[in-house]
Design an enzyme around this catalytic site. Sequence first.
Site, short mmCIF file in Angstrom:
data_model
loop_
_atom_site.label_atom_id
_atom_site.label_comp_id
_atom_site.label_asym_id
_atom_site.label_seq_id
_atom_site.Cartn_x
_atom_site.Cartn_y
_atom_site.Cartn_z
N GLY A 166 0.82 -1.21 0.00
CA GLY A 166 0.00 0.00 0.00
C GLY A 166 0.85 1.25 0.00
O GLY A 166 2.05 1.20 -0.23
N ASN A 167 0.20 2.38 0.23
CA ASN A 167 0.93 3.65 0.29
C ASN A 167 0.27 4.56 1.33
O ASN A 167 -0.75 4.21 1.92
CB ASN A 167 0.97 4.30 -1.10
CG ASN A 167 -0.40 4.62 -1.63
OD1 ASN A 167 -1.08 5.51 -1.13
ND2 ASN A 167 -0.84 3.86 -2.63
N ARG A 168 0.86 5.73 1.53
CA ARG A 168 0.46 6.60 2.63
C ARG A 168 -0.63 7.61 2.27
O ARG A 168 -0.87 8.54 3.04
CB ARG A 168 1.68 7.37 3.15
CG ARG A 168 2.73 6.49 3.73
CD ARG A 168 3.86 7.30 4.35
NE ARG A 168 4.99 6.48 4.73
CZ ARG A 168 5.02 5.70 5.81
NH1 ARG A 168 3.99 5.68 6.63
NH2 ARG A 168 6.08 4.98 6.06
#
Length: 224
Positions: free
Chosen positions: A29-31
């Site tokens: 995932g990412n932020r």
Amino acid sequence: GRGADLAGRRLVVSAGGTREAIDPVRFIGNRSSGLQGYALARTAVARGAEVTLVAANVSLPDPAGATVVRVESALELREAVLAALEGADAIVMAAAVADFRPAAPHDSKIKKTSAGPEPVHLVENPDILAELGERRREGLKPYPRVIVGFAAETDDVLANGRAKLARKGCDLLVVNQVGAGLAFGTPDNAAVVLGADGERAEVPRGPKEDLADVVWDLVAERLA
Ligand code: C5P
């Protein structure tokens, strides 16, 4: 105020960040928090538009008055965006889409064994923004009249932004400088919006709604 200057416009916004499954419990995932995309949806509704918000893994309340479609992965986001684009005037791709996904997600949870970790093989995801530009060039429906992308850059912000705008074939690219307490997960943003027509609008640090309103001003001009 901008009044109801977007009344009658059908707008699509993607927000959040995709998750690419490794196994049933793990993902890449990412932020991205989704705050900028949600601000875009809220401001567009406030200005009278009909808004579909394609939200990838965002833990924020649905913006009142928008149609919200929840997705998880890049492939799901692509499908949802193409469905939402039927009859739409413009799209703003504010979502952080993973460039890669695990080639073959495991059906069951990967176990820790004495053999040590196995590599996760990745394959490339479609570049949805670039694909929309291509669809428009080829006249392949559905495609929106105005296409807006986002880019987070850490250095050479303008040069990298210009290059990305051309590569992706969009009309406007919102270039965020990341770092220094800006962008991811914060209520404030600062950006320069670049246009394929030479547009260059600097948006000073402020609430994400301010940047959203500038984006919609530029979209409205191009739809007029
Ligand atoms: O190439 P980069 O990820 O920096 O580009 C960011 C822009 O492209 C964003 O608007 C994002 O929503 C879009 N994008 C996309 N599909 C991808 C990767 C990025 O639509 N696979």
